[in-house]
Design a protein around this motif. Structure first.
Motif, short mmCIF file in Angstrom:
data_model
loop_
_atom_site.label_atom_id
_atom_site.label_comp_id
_atom_site.label_asym_id
_atom_site.label_seq_id
_atom_site.Cartn_x
_atom_site.Cartn_y
_atom_site.Cartn_z
N UNK A 140 0.83 -1.21 0.00
CA UNK A 140 0.00 0.00 0.00
C UNK A 140 0.87 1.26 0.00
N UNK A 141 1.90 1.26 0.80
CA UNK A 141 2.82 2.41 0.86
C UNK A 141 3.62 2.51 -0.43
N UNK A 142 4.06 1.38 -0.97
CA UNK A 142 4.83 1.39 -2.21
C UNK A 142 4.01 1.94 -3.38
N UNK A 143 2.72 1.64 -3.39
CA UNK A 143 1.86 2.15 -4.46
C UNK A 143 1.78 3.67 -4.40
N UNK A 144 1.69 4.24 -3.20
CA UNK A 144 1.65 5.71 -3.06
C UNK A 144 2.95 6.34 -3.56
N UNK A 145 4.09 5.76 -3.18
CA UNK A 145 5.38 6.28 -3.62
C UNK A 145 5.51 6.11 -5.13
N UNK A 146 5.07 4.98 -5.65
CA UNK A 146 5.12 4.70 -7.08
C UNK A 146 4.32 5.74 -7.87
N UNK A 147 3.11 6.05 -7.42
CA UNK A 147 2.28 7.04 -8.11
C UNK A 147 2.96 8.40 -8.14
N UNK A 148 3.57 8.77 -7.03
CA UNK A 148 4.29 10.05 -6.96
C UNK A 148 5.45 10.07 -7.95
N UNK A 149 6.20 8.99 -7.99
CA UNK A 149 7.33 8.90 -8.92
C UNK A 149 6.87 8.98 -10.37
N UNK A 150 5.80 8.27 -10.69
CA UNK A 150 5.31 8.24 -12.06
C UNK A 150 4.78 9.61 -12.49
N UNK A 151 4.17 10.36 -11.59
CA UNK A 151 3.70 11.70 -11.91
C UNK A 151 4.86 12.59 -12.34
N UNK A 152 5.95 12.53 -11.58
CA UNK A 152 7.10 13.38 -11.89
C UNK A 152 7.81 12.87 -13.13
N UNK A 153 7.95 11.55 -13.29
CA UNK A 153 8.62 11.01 -14.48
C UNK A 153 7.83 11.33 -15.75
#
Length: 156
Positions: A140-153
């Protein structure tokens, strides 16, 4: 017969005492260096300090991931001892950020990782860099970090 200038094979002082019980009976006592309370405390405290230092130097307090769209990704780990390790990956070397899974014993473990581009072939991956190795956050935490990373990428 008591002589305080005698030493053992290591150079430590030893004592020799001779006690005469009769003309045909004598008792010779050789005593090594006495173990003092001070030396016991010093050794005990030393062992505890070494154990504490080993724990503090290896225990990660927190890990951080700083993504700057035009520059790259900075990875930082702060240890309980106050030591910090930081590394930087240029955005041009990053292919993608993904959530990967691994089977460990009888469990599936998810982890976030950065795919590093191969310099010879830009479409290939040369290495995989796992993130948050010490804190091991749940999916669940990894998905939140992943979404943030993908937004910036996606913006860069």
């Amino acid at each position: 017969m008591a002589d305080d200038s005698l030493t053992d094979i290591y150079g430590n002082r030893i004592g020799v005492a001779c006690r005469c019980h009769s003309d045909l009976c004598r008792e010779v006592t050789v005593s090594g260096p006495k173990l003092s309370l001070r030396s016991v405390l010093v050794y005990t405290c030393g062992v505890w300090l070494l154990a504490y230092a080993a724990f503090c130097c290896t225990e990660v307090d927190h890990e951080s991931l700083l993504i700057i769209g035009s520059l790259g990704v900075q990875l930082s780990s702060s240890y309980a001892s106050g030591r910090e390790c930081t590394s930087f990956i240029e955005m041009s070397k990053i292919k993608d950020v993904v959530i990967n899974e691994a089977v460990y014993m009888h469990r599936v473990i998810y982890y976030l990782c950065i795919l590093i581009k191969d310099p010879a072939d830009p479409h290939a991956v040369s290495s995989v860099l796992p993130l948050f190795q010490s804190s091991k956050p749940r999916l669940k935490c990894l998905i939140e970090v992943y979404k943030t990373c993908q937004e910036i990428l996606a913006q860069s």
